[in-house]
Design a protein around this motif. Structure first.
Motif, PDB file in Angstrom:
ATOM      1  N   LYS A 105      36.153  54.131 -19.239  1.00 22.95           N
ATOM      2  CA  LYS A 105      35.789  53.426 -17.706  1.00 22.95           C
ATOM      3  C   LYS A 105      34.781  54.066 -17.022  1.00 22.95           C
ATOM      4  N   ASN A 159      45.381  51.248 -11.549  1.00 24.15           N
ATOM      5  CA  ASN A 159      45.721  52.709 -12.074  1.00 24.15           C
ATOM      6  C   ASN A 159      47.141  52.761 -12.348  1.00 24.15           C
ATOM      7  N   GLY A 160      47.659  52.980 -13.603  1.00 23.41           N
ATOM      8  CA  GLY A 160      48.947  53.119 -14.206  1.00 23.41           C
ATOM      9  C   GLY A 160      49.633  54.304 -13.308  1.00 23.41           C
ATOM     10  N   THR A 161      48.822  55.499 -13.544  1.00 26.55           N
ATOM     11  CA  THR A 161      49.377  56.831 -12.910  1.00 26.55           C
ATOM     12  C   THR A 161      49.884  56.672 -11.528  1.00 26.55           C
ATOM     13  N   TYR A 188      49.521  58.992 -19.548  1.00 22.98           N
ATOM     14  CA  TYR A 188      48.923  57.971 -18.677  1.00 22.98           C
ATOM     15  C   TYR A 188      47.745  58.566 -18.079  1.00 22.98           C
ATOM     16  N   GLU A 190      44.512  60.829 -16.667  1.00 19.35           N
ATOM     17  CA  GLU A 190      43.004  61.155 -17.090  1.00 19.35           C
ATOM     18  C   GLU A 190      43.127  62.788 -17.484  1.00 19.35           C
ATOM     19  N   ASP A 196      42.880  59.919 -11.187  1.00 18.64           N
ATOM     20  CA  ASP A 196      43.901  59.058 -10.933  1.00 18.64           C
ATOM     21  C   ASP A 196      44.312  59.140  -9.332  1.00 18.64           C
ATOM     22  N   LYS A 205      37.152  51.379 -12.417  1.00 21.24           N
ATOM     23  CA  LYS A 205      37.509  49.862 -13.248  1.00 21.24           C
ATOM     24  C   LYS A 205      37.199  48.924 -12.090  1.00 21.24           C
ATOM     25  N   GLY A 300      49.420  49.381 -18.047  1.00 18.20           N
ATOM     26  CA  GLY A 300      48.038  49.569 -17.642  1.00 18.20           C
ATOM     27  C   GLY A 300      47.585  51.041 -18.150  1.00 18.20           C
TER      28      GLY A 300
END
Ligand code: NAP
Ligand code: HSE
Length: 436
Positions: A105, A159-161, A188, A190, A196, A205, A300
């Motif tokens: 991304k 953002n999943g984290t 999860y 980066e 994150d 994103k 995610g």
């Protein structure tokens, strides 16, 4: 049955997941597309690292240029990350007339305008479903599924984290650094987890979502970005007392004069569906003028979900080979010469309610002084909560939620509060979202 050959850049969390799907699920995929897919070559940094997947029939290299220059590779799948070498390699791949699939991304948000235009010149595709919201097919949903609509706004936990951290911090005694460490172990985060935690990944994103939603160029540098690192367990607790969850949201909105693009922690009322999206799960809402509000939910981040999106992109590239080039779905969803150029507005122009938490001296007259500041600027206090401060025993912790107000006006009130000796500088403020 034709065989399409894949050259893979990277065999980490997502790369490993991708090879795993192509090994485990190939016959099912062949049933869908009527073609074969073969991973021919993979570049990694360290050839000696042991890998949890069987690569015995695949050529391995530590020179990524071998992948993009490989004469038999049809599709280069970039899963190594970064914007330096990765960009150079993809430009090279496109020059060599190879289609590209990427989960990167940062690369799409920062250099996508250039990449898509170069890909158009070379009649190749750049697919990036995995770049936004991991396993949720959100690019396809917004770009193709909602193509009949003018998109009014997009909002999401992307953002999943960050969502994992905010969720875990609700547990008593949870420690931010410890929770982040677990998110890293789960694959999860980066490579640089500040992406994150400080909202940069979500801003990448959101840049992409806004572009495909509104038909505008990718404008990462115009996104207002705030991370979650200053959110305390206390804020999460007070927000809950007032009927809200704190979520790290990306928000892209059409405004009167252009667009508003922002990423920041946000209070969302408990009864709104997205307030209940927890852990590594992501959710994206998109409001179209005909369909109304819609929401898409799923994991995610992580190997399986992200690789699921990567493989779907590979399948799309293969299917598109039988189409006229001009009939392919444009990279950003709108024809390249039809992108609009209305401005992205500064955050000071946006309007929202605000949550404020501060320490105030606990004696008569202080509350009156605070409310006078708001009254003077015609800002209404809609909720107010006070309790003795744990941190500063001589003070009270004061929590307020205002009505919706222009950010520049709120900032004026904030500056006046910060100048009051009874309060001081240590004021938390979080925007409140109304998603309707
Ligand atoms: P990762 O686990 O760190 O894997 C990176 C891979 O790239 C490794 O296999 C590494 O080789 C290889 N690599 C790095 N630099 C290289 C170089 N100079 N030459 C050759 N190989 C190189 O990263 P990841 O989590 O899979 O993420 C990959 C990409 O997907 C990133 O753009 C990330 O933002 C994106 N993404 C990740 C997720 C997720 O949940 N993890 C979700 C969506 C998107 P070694 O194995 O030898 O070190
Ligand atoms: N680090 C990213 C996240 C990976 O936590 O959402 C998925 O893009």
């Amino acid at each position: 049955m034709k065989t399409f050959k894949i050259g893979l850049l990277g065999l980490g969390t997502v790369g490993g997941g991708t090879v795993n799907i192509l090994q485990e699920t190939l016959s099912e995929i062949q049933r869908r597309i009527g073609h074969n897919i073969e991973v021919s070559i993979i570049a990694v940094r360290d050839l000696n690292r042991s890998r949890p997947i069987d690569t015995s029939s695949i050529q391995m290299t530590d020179n990524p240029h071998d992948v993009v220059n490989h004469p038999e590779v049809d599709i280069v799948v970039e899963l190594m990350g970064g914007t330096g070498l990765a960009k150079e390699l993809l430009i090279n791949a496109i020059q060599n007339k190879k289609h590209v699939v990427t989960a990167n991304k940062a690369l799409i948000a920062e250099f996508g305008n250039e990449l898509f235009s170069f890909a158009n010149e070379n009649n190749v595709m750049v697919n990036y479903e995995a770049a936004v919201a991991g396993g949720i097919p959100i690019i396809k949903a917004v770009r193709e599924g909602l193509a009949a609509n003018k998109i009014e706004w997009l909002a999401g936990i992307i953002n999943g984290t960050g969502n994992y951290i905010l969720t875990e911090m609700k547990k008593p005694g949870a420690d931010f650094a410890e929770v982040l460490k677990v998110a890293q172990e789960l694959g999860y985060a980066e490579a640089d987890p500040t992406f994150d935690v400080e909202g940069i990944d979500a801003a990448h994103k959101l840049t992409i979502l806004a572009s495909i939603g509104f038909g505008i160029e990718l404008q990462f540098n115009k996104v207002y970005t705030e991370g979650i690192s200053k959110i305390t367990a206390e804020d999460i607790h007070f927000a809950e007392q007032l009927g809200y969850q704190i979520k790290h949201l990306g928000l892209a909105t059409r405004t009167e004069n252009g667009y508003s693009l922002r990423v920041h922690p946000t209070l969302v009322a408990n009864e709104v569906l997205i307030a209940n999206v927890n852990g590594v799960m992501n959710a994206v809402m998109a409001k179209g003028d005909h369909v109304g509000p819609t929401m898409y939910y799923g994991p995610g981040a992580g190997a399986g979900p992200t690789a699921s999106a990567v493989v779907a992109d590979i399948i799309d590239v293969i299917r598109a080979q039988s189409q006229n080039v001009e009939d392919r779905v444009p990279g950003l969803g709108f024809k390249a010469d039809q992108l609009e150029s209305a401005p992205v507005e500064p955050i000071e122009n946006s309007v929202s309610s605000f949550y404020i938490r501060c320490f105030a001296q606990d004696h008569s007259g202080v509350l009156a002084k605070i409310t006078a500041v708001f009254a003077e600027l015609e800002i209404n206090i809609e909720q107010l909560y006070q309790e003795p401060s744990q941190e500063k025993p001589e003070d009270a912790t004061l929590v307020m939620v205002t009505n919706a107000v222009k950010e520049s006006r709120f900032n004026q009130a904030l500056a006046e509060l910060q100048a009051m000796p009874e309060i001081g500088n240590d004021i938390q403020r979080i925007r409140v979202a109304e998603l309707d």
